[in-house]
Scaffold this motif. Structure first.
Motif, short mmCIF file in Angstrom:
data_model
loop_
_atom_site.label_atom_id
_atom_site.label_comp_id
_atom_site.label_asym_id
_atom_site.label_seq_id
_atom_site.Cartn_x
_atom_site.Cartn_y
_atom_site.Cartn_z
N TYR A 80 -6.79 -3.03 7.58
CA TYR A 80 -5.60 -2.61 6.86
C TYR A 80 -4.74 -3.80 6.46
CZ TYR A 80 -1.38 -0.41 5.35
OH TYR A 80 -0.30 -0.06 4.57
N ARG A 81 -4.74 -4.86 7.26
CA ARG A 81 -3.99 -6.06 6.88
C ARG A 81 -4.44 -6.56 5.52
NH1 ARG A 81 -4.40 -11.61 8.48
NH2 ARG A 81 -6.64 -11.28 8.19
N ASP A 82 -5.77 -6.59 5.30
CA ASP A 82 -6.29 -7.04 4.01
C ASP A 82 -5.91 -6.07 2.89
OD1 ASP A 82 -7.34 -9.23 5.18
OD2 ASP A 82 -9.45 -8.68 4.92
N GLU A 83 -5.99 -4.78 3.17
CA GLU A 83 -5.63 -3.78 2.16
C GLU A 83 -4.16 -3.91 1.77
OE1 GLU A 83 -6.53 0.02 3.78
OE2 GLU A 83 -8.69 -0.36 3.97
N HIS A 84 -3.33 -4.07 2.78
CA HIS A 84 -1.89 -4.17 2.53
C HIS A 84 -1.56 -5.46 1.78
CE1 HIS A 84 2.17 -2.62 3.63
NE2 HIS A 84 2.49 -3.85 3.29
N HIS A 85 -2.27 -6.50 2.11
CA HIS A 85 -2.05 -7.78 1.44
C HIS A 85 -2.37 -7.67 -0.05
CE1 HIS A 85 -2.33 -12.42 2.07
NE2 HIS A 85 -1.37 -12.07 1.23
N ARG A 86 -3.48 -7.00 -0.36
CA ARG A 86 -3.84 -6.82 -1.76
C ARG A 86 -2.79 -6.01 -2.50
NH1 ARG A 86 -9.10 -6.19 0.53
NH2 ARG A 86 -8.99 -3.91 0.39
N LEU A 87 -2.24 -5.01 -1.83
CA LEU A 87 -1.18 -4.20 -2.44
C LEU A 87 0.02 -5.07 -2.80
CD1 LEU A 87 0.15 -1.49 -3.21
CD2 LEU A 87 0.84 -1.28 -0.80
N CYS A 88 0.44 -5.91 -1.87
CA CYS A 88 1.59 -6.78 -2.12
C CYS A 88 1.31 -7.76 -3.25
CB CYS A 88 1.96 -7.56 -0.85
SG CYS A 88 2.63 -6.54 0.48
N CYS A 121 8.94 -2.62 -6.34
CA CYS A 121 9.34 -2.16 -5.01
C CYS A 121 9.24 -0.64 -4.89
CB CYS A 121 10.77 -2.63 -4.70
SG CYS A 121 10.88 -4.39 -4.30
N GLN A 122 9.59 0.05 -5.96
CA GLN A 122 9.49 1.51 -5.93
C GLN A 122 8.04 1.96 -5.80
OE1 GLN A 122 12.22 3.70 -5.91
NE2 GLN A 122 10.54 5.02 -5.21
N CYS A 123 7.15 1.28 -6.53
CA CYS A 123 5.72 1.59 -6.42
C CYS A 123 5.22 1.32 -5.01
CB CYS A 123 4.95 0.77 -7.44
SG CYS A 123 3.17 1.13 -7.47
N TYR A 124 5.68 0.24 -4.40
CA TYR A 124 5.29 -0.11 -3.03
C TYR A 124 5.73 0.98 -2.06
CZ TYR A 124 5.19 -2.98 1.28
OH TYR A 124 4.95 -3.47 2.53
N MET A 125 6.98 1.43 -2.17
CA MET A 125 7.47 2.48 -1.28
C MET A 125 6.71 3.78 -1.48
SD MET A 125 11.62 1.84 -1.08
CE MET A 125 11.91 1.78 -2.86
N ASP A 126 6.48 4.13 -2.73
CA ASP A 126 5.76 5.38 -3.03
C ASP A 126 4.34 5.33 -2.48
OD1 ASP A 126 8.00 6.29 -4.35
OD2 ASP A 126 7.24 5.82 -6.37
N THR A 127 3.70 4.17 -2.62
CA THR A 127 2.31 4.02 -2.15
C THR A 127 2.23 4.17 -0.64
OG1 THR A 127 1.78 2.53 -3.99
CG2 THR A 127 0.31 2.49 -2.08
#
Length: 322
Positions: free
Chosen positions: A21-29, A56-62
């Motif tokens: 999940y660290r890698d997945e979250h990193h890609r999202l950022c 930031c809104q997309c990040y929160m929604d995701t």
């Protein structure tokens, strides 16, 4: 309205494969052009990031579409630019270093929303306890709050004798964003305190939603702003310049890399002493260039913000080879 947002959040929730999940979250950022610091651990997620409003809104929604993180409470502040210079998404054992033998998902202090906290905090049988580090409460704290001379939350057990006589009181713990209080309040319950509460969302949320009344000084934050205003009702400066002693709530990290002391330093002394806390630091060989902010990015030679993409390419290559 300012174009950028700074998001502060945490959530205690089991993450079965935190490395993946660290890698997945990193890609999202990376995809959303966010900068900041995120910690992924088996016990949950903790982060402070900055970016353009829509990103930031997309990040929160995701995050909220993921059942594990649906309960995240984001503290959202406006800002003119990015509040960080780089992106770090790290894997750790805890989302806040504590080593305390508690599990906030099983037992923790009662959450108080900002308005509830505001009504309760001044009652005679209530005691406020600051769970932050010494340099944080030096520049700002709630009126009448008990503070500990500790560097981090791991030292909390050493300070229990200082409050042992308060077990018949209503205890309200608080910190910057609420994350430390989840474990600190749980630890107080384990130590025999019965009426334990915590300020939900911490100082930041209290300032955003309740005006910050009775928070003296400024709130130390872990980005290039260093401190932010909280109190819009009755603000007061409580810290003094480390060099000259005049009232100052302007925080810096000492320019000497070997020292890196967190101190209030007025603007005049900042320039005169090149961002250092002592004359020894002023002449230190490892002194960094002072640019007026007193914020210095930590070296990142052991970590690259492209790790997520590297991992994805490896994964795609593995799929092709099958």
């Amino acid at each position: 309205m300012k174009p950028y947002r700074v998001l502060l959040y945490y959530i205690y929730t089991p993450i079965d494969n935190p490395e993946q999940y660290r890698d997945e979250h990193h890609r999202l950022c990376l995809d959303l052009n966010l900068l900041g610091r995120v910690i992924v651990a088996p016990e949950g997620l903790n982060g402070t990031v900055s970016g353009l409003t829509d990103d930031c809104q997309c990040y929160m929604d995701t995050l909220k579409t993921d059942a594990r993180f649906a309960g995240i409470d984001f503290k959202v502040e406006e800002h003119d630019t990015h509040a960080f210079k780089k992106l770090h998404v790290r894997l750790k054992e805890e989302i806040v270093n504590s080593d305390l033998p508690v599990d906030p998902l099983k037992r923790t202090g009662i959450h108080l929303e900002p308005e509830e906290f505001k009504k309760l905090k001044d009652q005679d049988d209530v005691v406020l306890i600051d769970m932050r580090s010494n340099y944080e409460h030096t520049v700002g704290k709630f009126k009448g709050a008990i503070t500990f001379d500790m560097e981090n939350l791991r030292e909390l057990p050493e300070h229990m004798p200082e409050i042992a006589h308060l077990k018949d009181k209503k205890i309200i713990t608080y910190c910057t964003g609420g994350i430390k209080c989840e474990k600190a309040s749980a630890y107080l319950l384990e130590q025999g305190f019965e009426n334990v509460y915590q300020l939900h969302g911490g100082i930041i949320k209290y300032g955003l939603e309740a005006g910050g009344e009775d928070f003296d000084g400024k709130c130390y934050v872990f980005d290039n702003r260093l401190t932010v205003d909280i109190n819009k009702v009755n603000p007061k400066v409580i810290s003094t310049c480390y060099r000259c002693g005049t009232p100052s709530d302007r925080m810096v990290n000492c320019a000497s890399a070997g020292c890196n002391n967190h101190i209030p330093l007025c603007e005049a002394c900042g320039w005169q002493y090149e961002g250092t806390c002592t004359d020894e630091c002023l002449h230190a060989a490892d002194k960094r260039v002072y640019d007026g902010t007193g914020y210095y990015q930590k070296p990142t030679s052991h970590y690259t913000p492209f790790l997520g993409y590297v991992s994805r390419k490896r994964s795609e290559a593995a799929e092709v080879s099958r």
